[in-house]
Enzyme design. Structure first.
Site, short mmCIF file in Angstrom:
data_model
loop_
_atom_site.label_atom_id
_atom_site.label_comp_id
_atom_site.label_asym_id
_atom_site.label_seq_id
_atom_site.Cartn_x
_atom_site.Cartn_y
_atom_site.Cartn_z
N GLU A 132 0.84 -1.02 0.23
CA GLU A 132 0.15 0.04 -0.15
C GLU A 132 0.82 1.13 0.04
O GLU A 132 0.46 2.21 -0.69
CB GLU A 132 -1.14 0.11 1.34
CG GLU A 132 -1.81 -1.03 1.15
CD GLU A 132 -2.64 -1.42 2.33
OE1 GLU A 132 -2.47 -0.65 3.46
OE2 GLU A 132 -3.80 -1.89 2.50
N SER A 218 18.92 -8.27 -8.47
CA SER A 218 17.88 -8.43 -9.41
C SER A 218 17.90 -9.54 -10.42
O SER A 218 17.17 -10.19 -11.15
CB SER A 218 17.66 -7.35 -10.07
OG SER A 218 17.10 -6.18 -8.98
N HIS A 347 3.16 -10.33 -9.64
CA HIS A 347 4.66 -10.58 -9.65
C HIS A 347 5.56 -9.57 -8.64
O HIS A 347 6.20 -9.78 -7.99
CB HIS A 347 5.34 -10.64 -11.03
CG HIS A 347 6.90 -10.69 -11.11
ND1 HIS A 347 7.58 -11.85 -10.85
CD2 HIS A 347 7.74 -9.54 -11.23
CE1 HIS A 347 8.71 -11.60 -10.81
NE2 HIS A 347 8.77 -10.37 -11.02
N SER A 348 4.85 -8.16 -9.05
CA SER A 348 5.45 -7.07 -8.14
C SER A 348 4.54 -5.81 -8.42
O SER A 348 3.45 -6.17 -8.88
CB SER A 348 7.00 -6.62 -8.76
OG SER A 348 6.78 -5.99 -10.17
#
Length: 455
Positions: A132, A218, A347-348
């Site tokens: 959020e 990453s 996923h993100s």
């Protein structure tokens, strides 16, 4: 981390997993893998056997080939592209949180069981609030573990603090279990001056030398060969520890995955590979990743003992990882665990998964197969948890995370100069030039740069 498990119980469960629960071993068929005890023995043929051939009857003829004895056959048989039946999936709890009759699993004390559940709930709450916060523009990026809490917490609980973790990016629960505070998570996500990475990494790229948790990268699967190398180092130093590395199903399409498995098998490195097969590599389904029977069979192909586990079953994950760690260290061997689960969240924050998978499918997994709710039922049936405990935990966890967010927002950002530190003892001329160029640009266009970064 203390363990309350008796050695006899541990060995019994490990031995059972060896024999009965889907661990892939070499078959006794023609072209079987060479027995481990002969791996480094000479493969020269005996002088009294002409050219290394066994001259007994047709089907029993064999060749002492470099790497092991190979039996001949006069029948042309191709190895099937896939088995007739899929590899079984080990689980302990049914969908209602009850232990399956006859199941074998590692016993857990009340204290550990309750801590595991508390950490799973805290992870859920943290994911919700940080997600959020990203949507509100307070942090730039976030990625949740929704649906995969059991893999995170159960695997972490089965390890020791000396085991070195090489994560992908969906394993913050492992770090949470080891004592990384909610405030430390918030500091990293906000990239403030208290962030150990000095604000130079994307949010959720956690790392902690104190907790033997190598910083997230990453790039997909690069951590796998690194974990093998570190495991081999532990073996050479005769440490009572192993490395554990996590990755998704998509990571198995990378060359580093295959190099790492072969490297680990040949060097007999004490490393546990944990694959979170959640069905999707961002928007790519597993049907477009591979045609094999999932990930578990890939371990056998490289000569690695492997098991498929219900990744939404906390007790099964705990038991499998506990046994895998013991085998890896005691027997000097790599272990592959394929944890079947489902990525309930996107996923993100850069993804909308409803564009490539049905919303009803997501909701089915969220409601009917939630690992946290399933494990809670088991804890409650043991008399270790109540509705009152649940309410108190969630209120406290929410307050803790919200407070951490507010604190992290008020901490000053790292100074601009930190972009150029911690790589070289003395910065080379090209880096000094880049720093000067950046400062000149900021001075010229101050309106385009954050005002809260010390210049």
């Amino acid at each position: 981390m203390a363990f309350w498990l008796m050695a006899r119980t541990s060995r019994k469960v490990t031995d059972h997993l060896h024999r009965n629960i889907g661990i892939l071993r070499s078959s006794s068929s023609a072209c079987s893998l060479l027995n481990r005890t002969r791996r480094f023995e000479s493969t020269k043929a005996d002088k009294d056997i002409s050219f290394g051939y066994d001259t007994s009857d047709d089907e029993n003829q064999a060749l002492d080939f470099p790497g092991g004895r190979v039996t001949f056959t006069s029948h042309m048989r191709f190895i099937p592209e896939s088995p007739e039946r899929r590899t079984h999936c080990y689980r302990v709890l049914d969908d209602n949180g009850k232990t399956i009759i006859g199941s074998h699993y590692q016993n857990i004390s009340k204290e550990v069981a309750v801590k595991m559940y508390s950490n799973m709930v805290t992870l859920q709450v943290m994911d919700t609030i940080f997600y959020e916060a990203q949507r509100q523009g307070r942090i730039s990026f976030y990625l949740t573990t929704n649906g995969e809490e059991a893999i995170n917490i159960a695997s972490a609980a089965a390890l020791t603090p000396d085991d070195i973790i090489f994560p992908q990016y969906r394993e913050p629960g492992v770090l949470l279990w080891r004592g990384f505070t909610v405030q430390e998570f918030a500091n990293q996500c906000f990239g403030n001056g208290a962030d150990y990475g000095k604000g130079r990494q994307m949010p959720i790229h956690y790392g902690s030398k104190k907790h033997n948790y190598v910083t997230v990268s990453s790039t997909i699967a690069t951590q796998l060969p690194q974990a093998v190398g570190a495991a081999y180092s532990l073996k050479m130093d005769k440490k009572d520890a192993c490395t554990v590395t996590y990755f998704g199903d998509g990571g198995t399409s990378e060359g580093d995955f295959h190099a790492a498995l072969n490297f680990a098998a040949v060097m007999e490195a004490p490393v546990v590979f944990i694959c979170r097969n959640n069905g999707w590599a961002i928007s790519t389904p597993t049907s477009q990743q591979f045609r094999s029977d999932g990930i578990v069979v890939k371990g056998q192909a490289y000569g690695i003992r492997s098991i498929r586990v219900d990744g939404n079953d906390t007790l099964a994950m705990y038991s499998a990882v506990h046994a895998a760690r013991e085998m890896a260290i005691r027997e000097h061997r790599p272990i592959l665990i394929e944890a079947l689960t489902y990525r309930v969240g996107h996923h993100s924050t850069s993804d909308d998964s409803t564009k490539y998978r049905p919303a009803g499918e997501i909701e089915q997994w969220r409601m009917a197969r939630d690992p946290v709710a399933r494990y809670r039922k088991w804890v409650e049936m043991n008399g270790w948890w109540s509705d009152e405990d649940e309410s108190q935990l969630r209120i406290e966890a929410r307050k803790q995370v919200l407070d951490a967010v507010q604190v992290a927002e008020r901490v000053k950002k790292p100074p601009l100069a930190e972009l150029f530190t911690d790589v070289y003892d003395q910065p080379p001329s090209n880096l000094r030039e880049q720093e000067k160029f950046l400062r000149d640009i900021v001075m010229k266009h101050p309106q385009d740069y954050p005002t809260d970064v010390p210049f």
